[in-house]
Design an enzyme around this catalytic site. Structure first.
Site, PDB file in Angstrom:
ATOM      1  N   SER A 121       0.824  -1.194   0.000  1.00  0.00           N
ATOM      2  CA  SER A 121       0.000   0.000   0.000  1.00  0.00           C
ATOM      3  C   SER A 121       0.871   1.262   0.000  1.00  0.00           C
ATOM      4  O   SER A 121       1.797   1.362  -0.803  1.00  0.00           O
ATOM      5  CB  SER A 121      -0.942  -0.058   1.212  1.00  0.00           C
ATOM      6  N   ASP A 184      -7.594  -4.459  -7.316  1.00  0.00           N
ATOM      7  CA  ASP A 184      -7.160  -3.514  -6.282  1.00  0.00           C
ATOM      8  C   ASP A 184      -7.320  -2.058  -6.736  1.00  0.00           C
ATOM      9  O   ASP A 184      -6.799  -1.642  -7.768  1.00  0.00           O
ATOM     10  CB  ASP A 184      -5.688  -3.809  -5.942  1.00  0.00           C
ATOM     11  N   HIS A 299      -7.270  -5.249  -2.333  1.00  0.00           N
ATOM     12  CA  HIS A 299      -6.129  -4.514  -1.780  1.00  0.00           C
ATOM     13  C   HIS A 299      -5.584  -5.208  -0.538  1.00  0.00           C
ATOM     14  O   HIS A 299      -4.440  -5.013  -0.140  1.00  0.00           O
ATOM     15  CB  HIS A 299      -6.541  -3.083  -1.438  1.00  0.00           C
TER      16      HIS A 299
END
Lengths: 607, 612
Positions: A121, A184, A299
């Protein structure tokens, strides 16, 4: 091909190892990073839970890297044609960690041979910036660390197209591997032209994902209804803008752009692309087949994806369709397409829905195929460069003939040197031939510059020794003839002097290539005069000095006369220095050359 | 068996002898030489200790020592064949297996038995099962390097192995093919046998399991085997993971993937240097045989034929991967099936899917199915075939340029004789470059440079067929080229005083096109290393002249060099490798020689040549 590369990456222990450390960093090192040494490789993993970098409206105006980095990334923008911009929040985040990182890396040097920098991330962008900084830093020293690899998982974008180009130019594209799961939203987020009221939604999204990273065992289903709406908004917004971008030709300076290689992971396989336009198209196509909720789930599911693709090697996977094309190329694309899961899966029960759906999926499949083929052809610049090298060897005889002409003039009885011979005898047989050669060489080199400007050549083309050297030799030998031609034709009277008004653009490119080649100017004492005068504009300066000298005689205004006198004096000093260092070639000093005659006149005037 | 250089009886005999050798672990080698047979079999027992397989990390590999076992004996300083010639890169072999052979040859008994077989004009067959196969391969190379000579024997040996681990890298294979030795090696590999795949994984990845696995594989274990399933499936996965990384890396290269991440990632992991060599015969497990010669294809097959069809097969396949190591004898029992072996020769046209094959391809298609090859696997095999084809077409392209080279050389030879008519050596004429002819010669020189540099580039990337560097017509053409053109390169180098920037021509300035082609000739004629340096004669003259100019009193410093040069020059003149224009009045060499002290000149071997 793109698929075989992904198979290779997934068969190495690197992806699994990197993810293992990322997930530890996510759960137990919020706001920080984790360092672990495995064999001779150091792993540095940044936590995906970092202080929220998006708190200003920075999407609208990414920061200029050279204005805010304190010089840390200087090698990146030193030669950039357009300003490099990066997400300012992410840059600040990196800078806030920089001091501790610097100490950390200093302690690794000497202990390890290579470094893997990784992050999930937002940790991924910090990892990218750290890797970029480390590459810049290592460039300036001879270091025992020989390889740096950055692996990110679901990382947001970092910078604009200028950043992408600079990374290619430095040949660092192969040091970045961005793992992106099928749907994602995070890696695609910054493609969207987010309006201010989206920002709070993105915040909600990020804090939700932080929450999940902290406790990966909790079920993702606990989305609040507000968040569901937010996500839906963002999803459609990203999808819309990404579609536009995926079709755009020229990126603007403020648009975020991918760099390095992207590994797209699906349940059934993975593909690896490094051609930016293909990466963006694939990002769009995969998101288009997803839904808002899976765009969040994906994600947080990198553990699953990495585990799956790392086990793919065990099992033979066959092509599932009947009509496999027989050409290896097409079959390769078909297989890669299967890995992206964008092929049509029939039948669908609901007839009415299936017509609409299958049209959509067909459309997606066709575009995905285009995208994969484009990625394959994206390597054309390398091919063009190879062909250009063959052409270069074909024009060598033209250059050699000019070279020989120069030496012939050096030996000739009239003792003029090749500059003056060429200028004086333009219509003689031999000189016409030389002129023809000069013309052919100019055509070739102009075509090279043309291709370069139209981005048809590799980004590091002007760093390749072969081309830097060839262009330099060409310039030193032939530019004096261009100058001779200019002054013989009297163009300086129409347009002004050569250096400011007549110089072809190609020479300015070659000057820059030569300067940027990164070799420090050595104080090399020459034992005899250089083969070619090292300042290719020397003769143009002689011509200007000739004009001053002629004018100084007739000038009545004392002030102007003084000024001319000073200019002439400066030129003489410059010429003497070249002679002293033997940086001119013998033809300059030939008895009847323009320069020698100028020197005599000047001496006469002074005395 | 069709187009294999040996019959079924030999294979079956070799197999039973190879298996039997395990029963006599204390005998370092065995021979089977019955008076009634025209074949002599040499075989070795296997080894089951990790230390014999891996002498070092990561893969137990070592560069061939050019002065040792696997080099020609006798004549001094002749280089080993186990290298690439131009690039001069030595092959890498497994050190443990090489040491075993060294130990065996330390005792002259094997040699005398081999020599006896040669004297009896018998077909020599080296054979071995498991790691003994690796020893047999190295023994065969030892034999080829030392005994295949016109004065000893022209009869090629055979090497037949069963479930042998890989033993050497791609340069070894390259050298075998170049020397035309490759056809002597036949390796049988069962579809699931793990042993031929073990060396694709680094020791560090399997240190714990390998010991147990080798113990399980030992046909004469000290203790009963138990609990093998778990270890076997662990081991199978480790080997397969490493094999997958290696073969997908190789496939990316075959397919021309230019993404730089390939090499970045490769630098982070350990990829095995070992590659197949010779002819491989894959046994599908129900008697069908598939013959493959392309080493890149064999490497891909070693991985893909062992893949699972579904995940729940894992334990079963893992057990088979150990058990089938001992199935060779039963697998090769049926002669008929052996006669119907399928040859995968036209790899670039293989059918891609398991069902849709044209009629003439039915046998091939069935064989590929029986090896369990997926579409991906078939694409990799095709890529291997396409690369082989590409190499051939590169060679044809260069062959077409031979006429251009010949014409260029003729023109330069003409230039040389014109100069001689004017009583100037062409070296000195070119060095001062005063006439148009000199310029034209320079253009020609550069045109030829382009062609030869292209060849050198392709050799560096191994883009020409392995045999290219030993093709007679190219060795001869390159020698002619080198002798006539290199002096011009030397002249150009010193004319532009490049030695002041770069250093002496021989150390720093000599182009690879001359180094490579000199090695071609030295290898083709089995000459000592560096002995065919006639084309760079002028570079030595230039350096000696420089020495005379800068240190005129210090003759002693260069006396040895001068004596040596004079001696070599005399040989080259006598052999017509250098023409007599070096002795012309005013030639750089004559000037150098005349500047030497009188007392040296009066006893020099060139004394009569120059004064006359």
């Amino acid at each position: 091909m793109s698929e075989m590369l992904a198979t290779f990456l997934a068969s190495t222990p690197l992806l699994e190892e990197a993810w293992r450390l990322c997930s530890i960093a996510d759960t137990t090192f919020p706001g920080a990073y984790l360092v672990q040494q495995i064999g001779s490789v150091a792993y540095v993993a940044f936590s995906g839970r970092q202080a929220d970098p998006g708190s200003d409206q920075s999407r609208e105006n990414p920061a200029r890297l050279d204005a805010e980095d304190g010089g840390l990334f200087a090698p990146l923008y030193r030669e950039a044609e357009k300003p490099i911009r990066v997400h300012s929040g992410m840059l600040r985040l990196f800078l806030s960690m920089y001091q501790s990182l610097q100490i950390q890396f200093a302690s690794l040097i000497g202990k390890v041979k290579s470094v893997v920098i990784t992050g999930h991330s937002i940790g991924g962008t910090t990892a990218s910036l750290s890797a970029l900084w480390l590459l810049c830093y290592l460039q300036s020293m001879s270091s025992p660390i020989t390889s740096v690899l950055c692996i990110t998982f679901g990382s947001p974008l970092l910078g604009n197209e200028a950043l992408h180009r600079s990374i290619l130019r430095e040949r660092w594209g192969g040091n970045f591997c961005h793992v992106v799961s099928k749907h994602d939203i995070m890696p695609r987020l910054l493609f969207a032209d987010v309006v201010p009221n989206h920002i709070s939604k993105i915040h909600a999204l990020i804090s939700f994902s932080h929450h999940c990273m902290a406790a990966p065992h909790l079920v993702v289903a606990s989305l609040s209804s507000q968040l569901v709406d937010d996500v839906e908004d963002i999803f459609h917004c990203v999808l819309k803008d990404l579609e536009l971008l995926a079709q755009a030709e020229e990126p603007s300076e403020n648009v975020f752009w991918p760099f390095g290689s992207y590994v797209f992971c699906c349940q059934e396989g993975a593909i690896c692309l490094d051609y930016a336009a293909s990466v963006m198209k694939m990002m769009y196509l995969m998101l288009a087949t997803g839904s808002p909720s899976c765009s969040i789930e994906d994600h947080l599911k990198y553990g699953d994806y990495v585990g799956k693709v790392s086990k793919h090697f065990l099992r033979a996977r066959n092509f599932q369709e009947e009509d496999l094309p027989d050409s290896s190329y097409e079959a390769g694309v078909a297989l890669a397409l299967q890995s992206t899961e964008l092929v049509i899966k029939e039948p669908v029960e609901d007839l009415c829905l299936s017509v609409q759906n299958s049209n959509l999926t067909k459309e997606v499949a066709i575009r995905a195929k285009d995208c994969l083929q484009m990625a394959r052809d994206g390597n054309k610049p390398t091919l063009i460069a190879a062909n250009l090298a063959t052409k270069l060897s074909k024009i060598v005889p033209f250059r050699i003939e000019i070279e020989w002409y120069k030496f012939y003039c050096d030996e000739a009885d009239d003792q003029m040197g090749y500059y003056d011979s060429f200028k004086l005898k333009a219509r003689w047989k031999r000189e016409s031939r030389i002129n023809m050669n000069r013309y052919k060489l100019a055509v070739f080199w102009n075509s090279v510059i043309d291709m370069l400007e139209n981005k048809k050549l590799p980004h590091d083309f002007h760093r390749r020794g072969k081309w830097v050297n060839a262009s330099q030799f060409y310039k030193l030998l032939v530019e004096p003839l261009d100058i001779a031609d200019y002054y013989r034709a009297g163009k300086h009277r129409e347009r002004g002097h050569y250096i400011t008004h007549g110089r072809e653009r190609r020479y300015e490119f070659f000057d820059k290539w030569w300067r940027d080649r990164g070799i420090p100017e050595e104080e090399n004492k020459r034992s005899k005069f250089a083969n070619f005068t090292q300042d290719s504009c020397f003769w143009a300066k002689v011509e200007e000095a000739r004009e001053w000298l002629d004018n100084v005689r007739s000038e009545s205004d004392v002030k102007k006369r003084d000024l001319l006198w000073r200019k002439i004096d400066l030129f003489e000093q410059y010429a003497r220095k070249l002679i002293e260092n033997k940086e001119i070639s013998e033809d300059v000093l030939a008895k009847n050359s323009s320069f020698s005659r100028w020197m005599e006149d000047w001496k006469e005037l002074k005395s | 068996m069709d187009s294999l250089p040996l019959g079924e009886e030999v294979i079956q005999k070799a197999c039973s002898i190879a298996m039997e050798a395990h029963n006599y672990p204390e005998a370092p080698w065995r021979v089977e030489n019955s008076p009634s047979s025209s074949d002599v079999f040499f075989t070795f027992p296997g080894s089951w200790s990790v230390a014999d397989w891996f002498t070092r990390l990561p893969f137990g590999e070592i560069k061939v020592d050019p002065s040792k076992l696997l080099s020609p004996k006798g004549k001094d300083k002749v280089a080993t064949s186990l290298r690439s010639i131009g690039r001069d890169e030595l092959a890498t072999v497994n050190e443990g297996f090489l040491k075993r052979l060294e130990m065996i040859l330390a005792n002259p008994s094997l040699q005398s038995e081999v020599e006896k077989a040669i004297a009896d004009k018998k077909q020599i067959v080296f054979t071995g099962h498991s790691s003994a196969g690796a020893v047999a391969i190295l023994a065969t190379v030892w034999f080829l390097e030392n005994y295949i000579k016109p004065e000893i024997t022209r009869m090629s040996p055979l090497c037949v192995t069963f479930g042998s681990p890989l033993v050497a890298d791609f340069i070894f294979n390259h050298a075998l093919r170049r020397e035309n030795w490759s056809h002597c090696f036949i390796h049988f590999v069962m579809r699931y046998d793990i042993v031929p795949r073990i060396l694709l994984a680094p020791l560090s990845s399997m240190e714990r399991e390998l010991e147990q696995i080798l113990y399980l594989l030992n046909p004469k274990p000290l203790f009963p085997r138990q609990g093998s399933t778990r270890v076997a499936s662990q081991f199978y996965q480790t080997v397969m993971r490493n094999a997958s990384a290696l073969t997908s890396h190789a496939a990316c290269q075959l397919m021309g993937n230019a993404n730089p991440i390939l090499e970045t990632v490769a630098s982070f992991i350990e990829l095995s240097p070992y590659r197949p060599c010779g002819t491989f015969v894959f046994c599908t497990g129900n008697g069908k045989l598939v013959v493959v010669r392309n080493a890149d294809a064999v490497l891909q097959l070693l991985f893909y034929s062992t893949q699972l069809c579904s995940e729940n097969e894992l334990e079963e396949v893992a057990e088979r991967s150990l058990n089938s190591h001992f199935d060779y004898q039963s697998e090769l029992r049926d002669r008929l099936k052996m006669q119907n072996a399928v040859h995968l020769d036209h790899l670039d046209g293989l059918p891609l899917s398991s069902n849709g094959a044209a009629a003439e391809n039915i046998a091939t298609s069935m064989a590929l199915n029986e090896l369990g090859l997926s579409t991906r696997a078939r694409l990799c095999l095709r890529a291997a075939g396409e690369q082989e084809k590409q190499k051939l077409s590169n060679q044809q392209r260069m062959d077409r340029k031979k006429a251009d080279i010949e014409a260029g050389l003729a023109m330069l030879e003409d230039y040389k004789s014109k100069c001689a008519v004017c009583q100037v050596g062409y070296y000195d004429a070119f060095r001062s470059s005063k006439d148009e002819d000199d310029f034209k010669a320079n253009v020609k020189r550069l045109e030829l440079t382009g062609i030869w540099d292209e060849i050198v580039e392709m050799l560096n990337r191994y883009e020409l067929p392995e045999g290219f560097e030993s093709r007679k017509e190219w060795v001869e053409l390159s020698t002619r080229y080198r002798r006539i053109v290199e002096p011009l390169d030397v002249a150009n180098y010193y004319r532009h005083a490049k030695n002041e920037d770069t250093g002496p021509y021989m150390d720093k300035g000599r182009p690879r096109r001359y180094k490579y082609t000199q090695r071609w000739r030295e290898h083709a004629l089995r000459m000592p290393v560096g002995s065919s340096a006639e084309s760079s004669f002028w570079a030595e003259v230039e350096e000696l002249q420089l020495h005379r100019r800068t240190r005129p009193g210090a003759f002693e410093e260069i006396r040895e060099t001068i004596l040596n040069l004079e001696r070599k020059l005399k040989e080259w003149i006598d052999g017509e490798h250098i023409s007599r224009d070096v002795f012309l009045e005013g030639s750089s060499f004559t000037k150098l020689w005349k500047s030497l002290p009188q007392q040296h000149k009066s006893v020099s071997c060139l004394q009569g040549q120059i004064n006359s």
